[in-house]
Write a protein that holds these residues in place. Structure first.
Motif, short mmCIF file in Angstrom:
data_model
loop_
_atom_site.label_atom_id
_atom_site.label_comp_id
_atom_site.label_asym_id
_atom_site.label_seq_id
_atom_site.Cartn_x
_atom_site.Cartn_y
_atom_site.Cartn_z
N VAL A 143 0.72 -1.23 0.05
CA VAL A 143 0.04 -0.06 0.02
C VAL A 143 0.81 1.27 -0.02
N THR A 144 2.07 1.30 0.84
CA THR A 144 2.66 2.35 0.99
C THR A 144 3.74 2.48 -0.09
N SER A 329 -7.88 2.89 2.06
CA SER A 329 -8.48 4.34 1.81
C SER A 329 -8.11 5.11 2.90
N TYR A 331 -5.54 5.31 4.81
CA TYR A 331 -4.09 5.63 4.72
C TYR A 331 -4.06 6.55 3.63
N GLN A 332 -4.45 6.05 2.33
CA GLN A 332 -4.37 6.94 1.31
C GLN A 332 -4.75 8.32 1.60
N SER A 335 -2.40 10.10 4.03
CA SER A 335 -1.03 10.35 3.19
C SER A 335 -1.17 11.63 2.43
N LYS A 336 -2.31 11.58 1.67
CA LYS A 336 -2.50 12.88 0.78
C LYS A 336 -2.66 14.03 1.71
#
Length: 364
Positions: A143-144, A329, A331-332, A335-336
């Motif tokens: 994912v990362t 979702s 995490y994304q 992070s964004k």
């Protein structure tokens, strides 16, 4: 007095590690409630008794470990009514609870006490344990886009090895490779496994790409062992009440799912309750270890937990693919948002994935 500080990483925890941390914290809370404090600390200080300190400095000699390994294996084989731990080249015997030093003694045929099949079985179990320790960090890496978590977890795994393994040339070469890779990743986050020789993560990735990892014992075989364990409990206690305190999560899942159709409704119900209790404690521990105000870290821990569980464990715990999708979702999104805040403030303190790194999916 001696104090030992313990800290928790937020990006390389596996399911088993978080479960263990949660259970340890719960036990400490029951036996030694914390005193009121005006500040929070990131470490837990445990005062050791003289006996405990003496135990830490006492290590069994390898000859004793070898003798005990032979006895352990003989008992496991007898209890399972087997003459060899292998069947068709695969593990037919549950070695999950065997001490690591004993496994190493078996795998190296210490004192010439073990057959070729027994050596191979121990080597398979050791390899499975390493692969299991990498499963959670691999799920996070997918994912990362960063492999750093795998190297952090691998170093922790190597550091927990016994003195005999650490004295081997293979250990020295592989640990040096892990340290060198971490240095290269720090300098260039997009660095992928294979950049240095003797890298155990690169070997793991090759097995992963070839579909040679993530193959636990058949759940029906695990259920058979669980049935035998419960029957032995009832014979000893005489109360007919299941005690799952010594069951690992996969054994517990086999009962909760009634995988071989030989468990009573009471056994299934109590196993399901225990499984959900453990997974809930693991989620709570992952939230605490991520730290307040770190949604990306919490999401990574949930992804790691999910990735380290077998499909049966997920089913028994009630963890669906929707939970995994939500964690990805979150995490994304976090992070964004962290990236946007970093750009706006010129700070790199908001977290997120390493920039410019290639995805593990691309690597595979």
């Amino acid at each position: 007095m001696t104090s030992v500080g313990t800290a928790t990483s937020t990006s390389s925890l596996t399911y088993a590690q978080i479960i263990a941390n949660a259970q340890k914290a719960h036990q400490q809370a029951l036996t030694n409630p914390p005193a009121a404090s005006s500040s929070e600390s990131g470490a837990t200080n445990v005062t050791l008794s003289d006996a405990a300190k003496a135990a830490l400095t006492t290590i069994k000699d390898f000859a004793t470990v070898t003798t005990e390994a032979r006895a352990t294996l003989d008992k496991l084989l007898a209890d399972a009514k087997l003459t060899t731990p292998l069947k068709d080249g695969k593990l037919a015997l549950d070695l999950s609870k065997v001490d690591r030093r004993e496994l190493y003694a078996m795998s190296t045929n210490s004192n010439q006490l073990f057959t070729a099949d027994e050596q191979k079985a121990a080597a398979i179990e050791l390899q499975n344990r390493f692969d299991q320790a990498m499963a959670g960090p691999t799920a996070v890496g997918r994912v990362t886009g960063s492999v750093k978590g795998l190297y952090v977890a691998a170093l922790a795994y190597f550091d927990a090895m016994g003195p005999e393994e650490k004295a081997s040339a293979a250990y020295v070469d592989q640990r040096a490779a892990l340290e060198e890779m971490l240095k290269q990743i720090e300098a260039k986050p997009s660095t992928l496994p294979g950049a240095v020789p003797n890298d155990p993560i690169n070997a793991y990735m090759e097995r992963l790409a070839g579909g040679e990892t993530g193959k636990p014992r058949d759940i029906k075989d695990v259920a058979g062992d669980a049935r035998a364990t419960l029957d032995a409990q009832y014979k000893t206690s005489g109360n007919g009440k299941p005690d799952y305190s010594d069951f690992d999560s996969r054994s517990l899942a086999s009962v909760a799912l009634n995988s071989n159709g030989k468990f009573s409704a009471t056994e299934v119900r109590t196993a399901s309750m225990e499984m959900r209790s453990r997974s809930g404690a693991a989620l709570l521990q992952s939230l605490k270890s991520a730290g307040t105000g770190n949604p990306a870290g919490f999401a990574q821990n949930v992804i790691s937990l999910y990735g380290a569980m077998s499909s049966e464990e997920r089913a028994a715990a009630g963890w669906s693919e929707n939970l995994y999708a939500a964690a990805v979702s979150n995490y994304q999104t976090a992070s964004k948002l962290g990236s946007l805040l970093s750009q706006a403030t010129g700070s790199s303190s908001f977290g997120g994935s390493d920039s410019g790194s290639m995805s593990l999916m691309d690597y595979l």
